[in-house]
Every structure is written in C-alpha cells, then in structure tokens.
Design an enzyme around this catalytic site. Structure first.
Site, PDB file in Angstrom:
ATOM      1  N   TYR A   1      36.154  61.130  55.232  1.00 44.41           N
ATOM      2  CA  TYR A   1      36.967  60.656  56.358  1.00 44.41           C
ATOM      3  C   TYR A   1      38.419  61.107  56.206  1.00 44.41           C
ATOM      4  CZ  TYR A   1      38.210  57.512  60.123  1.00 44.41           C
ATOM      5  OH  TYR A   1      38.640  57.003  61.303  1.00 44.41           O
TER       6      TYR A   1
ATOM      7  N   ASP B   1      33.525  54.286  62.320  1.00 47.39           N
ATOM      8  CA  ASP B   1      34.366  54.708  61.201  1.00 47.39           C
ATOM      9  C   ASP B   1      34.956  53.495  60.512  1.00 47.39           C
ATOM     10  OD1 ASP B   1      33.821  57.249  61.936  1.00 47.39           O
ATOM     11  OD2 ASP B   1      35.729  57.607  62.959  1.00 47.39           O
TER      12      ASP B   1
END
Ligand SMILES: [Zn+2]
Ligand SMILES: [Zn+2]
Length: 929
Positions: free
Chosen positions: A311, A105
C-alpha cells in the site's frame, strides 16, 4: 452467501482470484457492475467513496438572502449516493448475505469507505454479521491471513475520516462562496478556498514574495590551479566567500610562488544506505525520474491493486518485525534483479535501515510480487524498479569513502583542496539513482613545492531561495502537518487545475496571489498552517477515541464563525482588493483608439476584447467562442501594438495561440476589405491609422466623417461597397455554418477549408450550393454520398426559404414538408385537390398558398376549388364501381376530382402520370358519360 466488499473493482477481482485458489473466477455483471462469485462467496468492488457528504437540500442558491455563505457553517449534512448502480447492487446482495466482510484499504480513508459500505448493508439487513479484513498488500499470503483472522470495523478511525469530510465541506463551501461573491465571480471563475489548499497556496505566494524582494549580494571566490605529475589540482582560498572586493583583490595579489603543501589529512566517511520509503520520500524519489506527484501516486496505486507493491499511502519508515524480508527477496527472484538480489543476500547488513517515523498501520512501501518490464510498460516499470531497488538498498551495507584534505600555503595565503574516493560501493551497487562522484587528488606530501599555474578570482552573486518543486512542497507540507499522505499530491493538483499556481517549479498566478493576500489581510487563520495542523492532531485524538467527532466538528464550527466575523465586516474591501489585483490578468494593453485598457471579456460562451473606455469608446476585437477554448493573456507582447498575446485554452487539447489580438484582427479582416472594388493598400493604411479595421465599421460610418478621416472627395461609394461586401460575407458565413451542420467533421478536412474551396469555385451562398455540380463538391473534398446529402439539404433549405419568403405561414409549411411537398414548383404544378389531401389543409387555404407562391414566381395561379365542390366530387368518384380512396388520390394527382373533370380526361396522357391502366380509365370515364 458470504459478501466481500473491496475498495475498487480491480482489487475485488484480485482478492477473488486469491481466495478462490487455483480456479479462475470470472466476472459476472449484475446491474451493470462486475461481481466475482465463487463457491458461496461474491466479491464486489466499490469505486472508493460511493456516497458523498453534502448539505441538506435548500442551500444551492448562492445568492439567497437568508441562506448566506455563513449559514453553511451550521447547515445539516446528508450522505447521498454518487454511484447509484453500486449502491443498489450492494444492498441487493446484502439482503441475501449471511456474512459480510469489508475488505477496503487499510487507512482512515479506507476505513471510512468501509463504514459507508457498512451503513448501506445495515440499512437493508440489520442482523447480518459484518467483519473487516485488513491487509497492506494484495498478495496471496496477506489476503489469506487477513481473511483467516478478520477483525471488526474501526469506528473511531472512520469517525476521524468523517470529521475531516464534514469540516472540509463546511470550510471549503462557505469560504469559497463568500470570497467568490465578494469578488463578484461565478460560474467557472469561482475562487475556491480550502482548509488545506489555502495555507499551501500561501506558502507558494510567500516564497514568490521572498524571491521578488531578494536583493542579491556580490561576493568573490578565489582559487588557484597547480599540478602534480601532469595532473591538475584546483585549490580554493580558505576564506571561502570574500564579501569585500578589496580584500579579495589583496588576497589574489598575495597568491604567489612558492606554493607549498602544508598538511594532508586523510579520513573515512560513511555514506548511509537510504531508509525505507514512506509516501513522501517515495514521491521525492519518483520526481527525480520525471514523474509529478500525482502521476507517481496514480502509478503506485495501480501497482498496489495488481499486487506488485504494498500500500503506497503510508507514513511508516520502519519495516515491522512481522515483515518477512527474506521471503520478499525470494519472491523477486527469477528476473532482471537476480544478480542484485544475490549480491544483497551475500552482503546483507545486519539490520535493515530505519527512518525516523514508525507507525503500525502499514509497512513502508516495498515490492510484493515479481514483474517484468514487458508486462508493466515503461512508466509502471520505472516506478516498480524504483521500489524494488529502494528495498534492496535498505538491506545493503553503507557505502564508504576515503576522504583527503590537503592544505597549501602560497606566500602566506592559505588554500585547500579536497578529494574523495569510493572505497566500497555498498548500497550504491543496487541503487543507481544518486550519483557517486569521485574526486581523486594526486599523491602529495607535506613540505612539497608545487608550481602555481593560475590564480582565478570569480565574482558571484547570492541567489534567492528557489521556488518549490512539487516534491519539495510535499515535503514541506508534511513538516508543517498540512494534509495527509493521501491528500497532499491531490491538493497540489487542485491548485494547478484552479489556476492558482503554474509551472514547475510552482509559481503563483495573479489570482492565486490576490486570493491569498485578501485572506491574509482579513482572515489569516485560513492561510495559517496552524489551524489545519490542529485539526490533524484532533483527528489523531478521534482515532484514539479520546475526543468525539461531534466535539471536534463543533470546535471547528466555532473557529469558522470567528473567521466569518472578520470576513463579513470587510466584505467590500476584500472584494475590491481581489478585483483590483486580478483585473490585470485580463488586461491586454492600451486601446489603440483612446488609450484606456483593453480587457478580455467573457459573457456566456462568447468572448471578446473590449475597451474599458466603453461606452465612450466602442473599440473591440471579437474572439472565437469559448467552446474553442477560454481566452487568456500570455506573457509575450506585440512589438507593434504593445498588446499582450492571447491564447485559447481548453482541457485536453493543445492551446490555440492567437498571438497579438490586433495583428490577428487586422489580418483576418484585410481580405474582406480587399473585396471592396475601390480598396487600395494606401486606403487600408489610412483606415488603420484611424482604427477602422473591418468592413462593417466602414458600412456603419457617416459619409462626412469617413470623408474627413480618409481625406477623400466622396465616401458614399465606399460605404456602399462595404455594405455589399458585408452582404457577401454574411452569405459566406451562413454557408460555412450550414456546411458545419451537415458535413461531419473529419481529420484534415476542416469546414473552413471546404468553404474556402467552394468560395474559390464561385459558390458563395447556400442557394448557389443547392445548384452546384457534383464535380465542384468533389474538388472541395466531399465524396459522392456526402455530396448528394449536402445538395439535398441545401435544396430543401432553399425551397423552404423561398416558400417562407412567398408568404406561406410556418405552421402550414411544416404540413407541406411532412406531406412531401417541398419545392415552390410543386405548388404551381401539383393540383390543389392533391395538395389538400396530402397535407390535410383545406382546399381553399391551399389555393391561397398556391396563389402566394405562383405570384412570387411570376406564374399564373390555377383556379380555386371550394371545399364543397371537392367533397361533392369525391362522392361522385367513389360512386363509380372500382374506385376507392386510393384511386381517388391517384386521380387527384392528374387534377381529376369530380365526374366533370374525369369526363374530360385523356387516358393516354394521364395513365403514365398516375399509374392506372388506360383501359381502366376508359372504363371509369364510360360510367360518367
Ligand atoms: Zn478605447
Ligand atoms: Zn500586433
């Protein structure tokens, strides 16, 4: 081979499918971990962090005299693997790789996880090229472009994460140890302290204190009712809150007809479309749908990993220019949002709304893929729909309202009424989460006279500030710079699981308050948001490479040393403050015997309620062991005994509410008291009046004492009866334990229930059970197979006990059981040579045991056989043609062990016992005759 390392297995899978194009990549297990190989690439998922930061070895003993809590500040740290299988696999694949791409991420945490993977790779392959793919959504477009133009790992960003890890470990571990030791708490009762957690808890405690010290003020509101064309209108006195009762009464009295409309003001109000979601505003919106902060984030992360939304950890509230909003609208088409999308496209505002915070790492949370309610399930769909609708709302025009304010004069007293009407719904068309309430006033004109229908004076009180809801707390944490978008909801979760706060809205527990107060009094740095906010600012400096990680950690160490100067100087006070405040949490109420406090005590797995007057007062109430749940005090109290109710709580199960511990104690012991033949209701009352509740208490009393207390002529028989009852109870509890051990648990068939049924049928101990008829067991709910097993086990246990009672030593007993000699009868009827050969115990010792068992059963003991005699006999038998070791063993079973005993044997009788044909036996005998 090109190795691609993703943050989680699920994202690894998706990234593989996207990069592979149309072909479906199948998971291949390697060392117990899923990998996704295709072409010359392999994608592997981590489990977030696969290594953790811990202190060097040597710091595990909390009570070490040299390694005190303070020494943890300067203790060295190491990284150790937490997911060994994944670490091994990454290193195995890294050796063969000619390119490695880190695809974790994209934020501080993800960069740090990526750096951990980087270090694992570098350790085994120092020269391989390692690059970084950055993306904010796991969608084909984002992933492909991220892999087409990879960048390098951002070591400054990772260093910020590392600094936070080390600082958090150092603060958390040293302070948790210090405070727990000071308050003499260990095991599951430790008092955790944390860099972000403690200031957050302090806010909740502070709010509670404000609420408690709040003094409500009385005020009055004055309103009137009128009507026009049959439509009622309510108007309020323009003074608003009257704080003086006299004034309010005067205004009420002065409100009279004529009631005249004095003025009408019309206006228009803009109702701005909401701004894009960052993490905090998303959590607040999700909480209105009934989702806790932690739940909302968990679901959002799931949706992200599956490519449905971007995200979800972001501080950004402004869509970046690069984000193709039209493409997103098109992606969402073909489902339930079609009408809304069409409306938005037709009425699109010139530029989307924007919030105050703009950052460059991630875009605001937005949808990235189409989904259906069926595919997602209820909760995930709820969150997905919220994100989609929010996105649509940010592209929609503002809503507009027509407003109207009408003023009145009631014989000199001024009143006003307001109305509002939705002119255009705008964004509200697609975002139904906040209600648009219209208030329509009838058409009025200035100078118009209206009837005065009613005047209403209401007394009200000012309200204390509200407790924090989880989502409100997250907002305030953000304002104060406490924690990050990724950690805030986790911090609240920790406060709840550590029982520092409870309920929703959140309120502190006694322990939460005690710890906060102690820290506040002696080391307010820890509870002050300032310190943790400073650290967050330092993180930014590390990210921008303006300060080094070491520099920040060193500064934090110095700060913590100053905190410890204060703490150590007041260690005793701190401990006492906490213990004094938290004692109440375990106090149940006054002891019925002596009036001192009764307190819940935990010792290992056992727990009970004991009197603080111990040892002078020995009153106590036993509780089920803590494997059934940890005993805690509830808010309710028993009217009869004035004791707080008690409940057993265990993670993952519903609490076992015991209620008033004394009522429950009395109830569970009354049945036992009634087992005593002379027991009467009246006697039970008298026993209770003297705080005697159990059979064992009676059994242990002095006769004279009991006689006096109960005002009876003679107490010996009562004590005897109590001892008998106690014996029966002991057997029953033993029976229950035995059943619990043998019978597997099943729904609707508790061990207590089985035991109760057996007792009702006259089976009160294990011995009775060993002789029970199968029908009895069936009635108790045990099936045929289970019954056989239970009977066998009971018999085996009884036999073993009888043999032990007879005096057979435990070591030999084991050998007998292993040799299949299990019952006392076997000892009396099986010949000694057979017993000896089956167990390997020498025949003289066997004879000694047989003698013990036979005399225990009152049966005659067979004759002794010496070892020499047995040895000689064996040789005689083996000398006979056709007799080998196996036959000797068989003959032993019939008591034949030498030529002499063989000569006297009756083949007809023994043949069926030992399984040797009569003719052959005659043959053997012929040889010795
Ligand atoms: Zn007491
Ligand atoms: Zn009670």
């Amino acid at each position: 081979m090109h190795l691609i390392i993703a943050e989680k297995n699920i994202s690894a899978n998706r990234i593989a499918q996207i990069l592979a194009g149309n072909e479906k990549v199948r998971a291949v297990k390697d060392g117990g971990v899923a990998t996704y190989p295709f072409d010359a690439k392999t994608v592997v998922g981590l489990k977030g962090h696969v290594v953790e930061v811990d202190f060097e070895p040597g710091y595990t003993n909390w009570r070490s005299a040299t390694r005190t809590p303070r020494t943890l500040i300067d203790a060295g740290t190491i990284k150790k693997p937490t997911e060994k299988k994944i670490v091994n696999l990454i290193q195995k694949l890294a050796k063969k790789a000619d390119l490695v791409t880190i695809a974790t991420d994209y934020d501080t945490e993800g960069e740090l996880i990526g750096k951990e993977a980087y270090e694992l790779v570098r350790a085994v392959n120092p020269s391989v090229k390692i690059n970084r793919a950055r993306f904010s959504a796991i969608t084909p477009a984002e992933i492909r472009s991220a892999f087409e133009s990879p960048t390098d790992l951002d070591f400054a960003l990772a260093a910020a994460g590392e600094a936070r890890q080390v600082v958090d470990l150092m603060w958390g571990a040293s302070l948790t140890r210090f405070i727990s030791l000071a308050a003499r708490r260990g095991g599951r009762n430790i008092l955790s302290v944390g860099r972000v957690q403690s200031p957050t808890l302090a806010m909740i405690v502070e709010r509670e204190r404000e609420i408690e010290s709040f003094i409500p003020q009385t005020y009055w509101m004055l309103s009137l009712m009128t009507e026009k064309d049959g439509q009622p209108v309510e108007a309020r006195h323009t003074t608003g809150r009257f704080t003086d009762h006299e004034e309010a009464l005067a205004a009420e009295a002065g409100t009279k007809e004529p009631l005249v409309v004095t003025d009408i003001k019309e206006g228009k109000k803009n109702d701005r479309a909401p701004t894009p979601f960052d993490t905090t505003t998303f959590i607040v919106a999700a909480s209105r749908l009934g989702l806790s902060a932690a739940n909302a984030m968990r679901i959002a992360e799931d949706l992200y990993m599956n490519g449905y939304i971007s995200y979800p950890r972001t501080d950004n509230t402004v869509y970046p220019k690069s984000l193709d909003l039209n493409a997103i609208l098109n992606t969402l088409k073909g489902g339930v949002f079609d009408a809304d999308i069409a409306w938005v496209q037709k009425n699109r505002r010139p530029v989307p709304t924007r919030g105050k915070k703009e950052s460059t790492d991630h875009p605001p949370i937005h949808p990235t893929g189409a989904a259906t309610r069926e595919a997602l399930g209820q909760d995930r769909w709820k969150v997905y729909e919220l994100v989609v609708r929010r996105f649509l709302a940010t592209l929609s025009p503002d809503a507009t309202w027509a407003t109207i304010r009408c003023t009145f004069d009631a014989s000199g007293e001024p009143y006003a009424a307001t109305g509002s009407r939705l002119l255009s719904a705008g964004w509200r068309q697609v975002y139904p989460y906040s209600e648009a309430k219209e208030k329509i006033l009838p058409v009025l004109t200035a100078g118009e006279h209206l009837p005065l229908k009613d005047v209403n004076l209401e007394e009200k009180q000012t309200q204390p500030p509200p407790r924090y809801s989880q989502s409100r707390l997250i907002q305030v944490m953000e304002e104060l710079g406490l924690g990050t978008k990724s950690t805030r909801h986790e911090v609240i979760g920790k406060l709840i699981s550590r029982r520092y706060v409870e309920g929703n809205p959140l309120r502190p527990t006694l322990v939460g308050r005690a710890v906060t107060d102690a820290l506040d009094n002696h080391a307010s740095t820890i509870t002050d948001p300032e310190m943790t906010r400073t650290l967050e600012e330092h993180m930014q400096l590390i990210k921008q490479s303006e300060r080094s990680r070491e520099d920040i950690v060193t500064e934090s160490r110095e700060m913590l040393h100053r905190v410890f100067d204060n703490l150590e100087a007041h260690e005793e006070e701190i401990g006492e403050e906490i213990m004094e405040q938290t004692a109440e949490e375990h106090t149940v109420g006054p002891c019925p015997v002596c009036g001192h406090d009764l307190r819940i005590r935990h010792i290992g797995v056992s727990q009970f309620i004991g009197c603080t007057g111990y040892p002078e007062c020995r009153f106590n109430i036993s509780l089920p062991g803590s494997t059934w749940g940890r005993a805690i005090r509830l808010d309710e109290t028993c009217e009869k005994h004035g004791l707080s109710h008690v409940s057993l709580i265990r993670k993952g199960t519903r609490p076992w509410v015991i209620g008033c511990p004394l009522c429950s104690h009395i109830e569970s012991n009354t049945e036992a008291l009634r087992m005593m033949p002379s027991m009467t209701d009246d006697l039970i009352q008298r026993l209770h009046a003297h705080h005697i509740y159990t059979v064992s208490e009676i059994a242990n009393k002095e006769p004279a004492e009991l006689k006096k207390a109960l005002e009876i002529k003679e107490a010996d028989h009562l004590i005897r009866e109590a001892a008998d009852a106690l014996e029966i109870l002991r057997h029953r509890s033993e029976l229950k334990k035995f059943i619990r051990k043998v019978v597997p648990p099943r729904r609707g068939r508790s061990h207590a229930k089985i035991t109760r049924s057996l007792v009702e049928q006259g089976i009160g101990d294990i011995h009775a059970l060993s002789q029970a008829a199968p029908a009895v067991l069936k009635k108790a709910g045990i099936g045929d197979a289970g019954a056989t097993e239970l009977l066998d086990a009971a018999r085996a246990l009884c036999n073993e006990r009888a043999l032990r009672d007879a005096g057979v030593p435990a070591v030999s007993l084991k050998k007998y059981i292993a040799g299949g000699v299990a019952s006392p009868d076997d000892f009396c009827y099986l010949p000694i040579p057979y017993l000896s050969i089956k167990t390997g115990i020498n025949p003289e010792t066997v004879h000694k045991h047989v003698d013990l068992v036979c005399s225990y059963l009152g049966r005659p003991t067979p004759e002794k056989i010496t070892r020499t005699a047995l040895e000689r006999g064996r040789k005689e038998l083996l000398a006979i043609p056709g007799i080998g070791e196996a036959t000797v063993q068989k003959l032993y079973l019939a008591g034949i062990y030498d030529a002499a005993t063989l000569r006297e044997a009756d083949p007809k009788k023994i043949s069926p016992i030992i399984g040797i044909a009569e003719a052959r036996l005659h043959d053997y005998i012929g040889h010795v005759k």
